[in-house]
Design a protein around this motif. Structure first.
Motif, short mmCIF file in Angstrom:
data_model
loop_
_atom_site.label_atom_id
_atom_site.label_comp_id
_atom_site.label_asym_id
_atom_site.label_seq_id
_atom_site.Cartn_x
_atom_site.Cartn_y
_atom_site.Cartn_z
N ASP A 343 0.83 -1.20 0.00
CA ASP A 343 0.00 0.00 0.00
C ASP A 343 0.87 1.26 0.00
O ASP A 343 0.58 2.24 -0.69
CB ASP A 343 -0.92 0.01 1.23
N ILE A 344 1.94 1.23 0.79
CA ILE A 344 2.83 2.39 0.87
C ILE A 344 3.53 2.61 -0.47
O ILE A 344 3.62 3.75 -0.95
CB ILE A 344 3.86 2.19 2.00
N VAL A 345 4.03 1.54 -1.06
CA VAL A 345 4.71 1.66 -2.36
C VAL A 345 3.73 2.17 -3.42
O VAL A 345 4.09 3.01 -4.26
CB VAL A 345 5.33 0.32 -2.77
N ALA A 346 2.48 1.71 -3.37
CA ALA A 346 1.49 2.17 -4.34
C ALA A 346 1.23 3.67 -4.19
O ALA A 346 1.11 4.39 -5.18
CB ALA A 346 0.18 1.38 -4.15
N LEU A 347 1.16 4.14 -2.95
CA LEU A 347 0.96 5.57 -2.71
C LEU A 347 2.15 6.37 -3.21
O LEU A 347 2.00 7.40 -3.90
CB LEU A 347 0.76 5.83 -1.21
#
Length: 358
Positions: A343-347
């Motif tokens: 999720d963090i990488v996607a953001l």
């Protein structure tokens, strides 16, 4: 039989543009079951001759003529930690109440109800409901389910405190020579008092003191701007253990994100005042100073652990850098699907790609 947990008290502060709005909000909170509610002019005690604050300058000139509502809610039957999700919902509810009347929720404080009721300032009290409580839902609000964590990266050591202190002192001496004219964040490291002071019990304790010297309680100042090259120098120095470099990168990321964080935290206030957001100069200059250091950090730390490479990509993203192969670095991060890290990488990827929808 176990004793019942003590009742928990929360005091909310709401700021409203007029006395009429403040009294309407106070009545609404009393109707919700708040035990004590007071209404006072902003900086009321500046006008009370017996007060320590009498005649002092306005603490927040933008709010001249505004009114404050101070309201205490009591909740019983549960330990504090069990109330976490419920109290978060209550803070959101208070923000909505203030917003509906043209104001904003300024903050809250917590304590055992008995203590909070004893210290509640009753100046301007408009509602007092002895024994009133705000009911807690049954069942209690639950924390939302979070995605699983990704597999942890290999542990990297922060180093022994004495060794870390020597490394940081060496970088300060190399960059500034002596204690004559370094930024405040490094001056204490070069002072004689520090050299003969007590040793640190852990590297974390020392790094905490260093972070506080750079930005006391996270507040960016002119000293923070001047200290950015010093923090970057520590990250670049091979004598500083990798784990400590990772913590220093986290400090830089928090400082770089101060402006965007303030925009979010002060959104209701900004809307209520109907004034354009103005980022404090020291905050903007701190982020610009960090942005100038990021290219060198990215070029020199390729051989470090994946955790540090991940932190560097995050720092570049927060600083708004789009080049320097940041996207490729993000694509190389090990982030299994349906994990928090994914999720963090996607953001971060959406920010790098300037894709608001993503």
């Amino acid at each position: 039989m176990a004793a019942a947990p003590p009742a928990w008290g929360v005091q909310y502060t709401l700021r409203l543009p007029t006395e009429q709005a403040a009294r309407a909000v106070a009545a609404e909170l009393a109707g919700m079951g708040h035990r004590l509610t007071a209404v006072r002019l902003q900086d009321h005690f500046r006008f009370v001759k017996s007060s320590f604050w009498y005649g002092t300058p306005q603490t927040d000139p933008e709010l001249e003529g505004w009114w404050n509502v101070f309201s205490m809610a009591v909740h019983s039957g549960h330990e504090r930690m069990a109330l976490e999700a419920f109290l978060r919902d209550e803070r959101i509810r208070m923000a909505r109440v203030a917003r509906a009347h043209g104001g904003f929720h300024h903050g809250s404080s917590e304590a055992h109800a008995e203590t909070m009721e004893r210290v509640f300032t009753r100046e301007g009290l408009v509602h007092e409901q002895d024994g009133a409580e705000v009911p807690v839902p049954v069942p209690l609000s639950a924390e939302p389910a979070r995605p699983p964590a990704a597999p942890p990266w290999p542990r990297i050591e922060v180093g022994e405190p004495a060794m870390l202190v020597r490394s940081v002192e060496a970088v300060a001496e190399r960059m500034y020579g002596s204690a004559d004219d370094p930024p405040a964040a490094a001056a204490w490291l070069l002072s004689e008092d520090f050299a003969f002071g007590e040793s640190y019990g852990s590297a974390y304790e020392f790094l905490g003191d260093l972070a506080d010297a750079v930005a006391h309680q996270g507040t960016c100042t002119d000293d923070t701007v001047e200290a950015v090259p010093f923090l970057a120098g520590l990250v670049l120095d091979d004598s500083v253990p990798a784990g400590s470099r990772l913590i220093l990168l986290g400090d830089l990321m928090r400082l770089a994100a101060t402006g965007p964080s303030m925009i979010v935290a002060l959104a209701d206030r900004t809307a209520a005042l109907d004034a354009p957001w103005q980022e404090p100069a020291a905050v903007e200059l701190t982020r610009q100073a960090i942005s100038r250091e990021v290219p060198e950090l990215l070029l020199l730390r390729n051989r470090d652990s994946e955790a540090i490479r991940f932190a560097l990509a995050g720092l570049a993203t927060v600083c708004g850098l789009r080049g320097l192969h940041v996207r490729e670095r993000l694509d190389a991060v090990s982030a299994p699907v349906h994990t928090v890290r994914a999720d963090i990488v996607a953001l971060m990827t959406a920010l790098v790609d300037d894709d608001p929808t993503a």
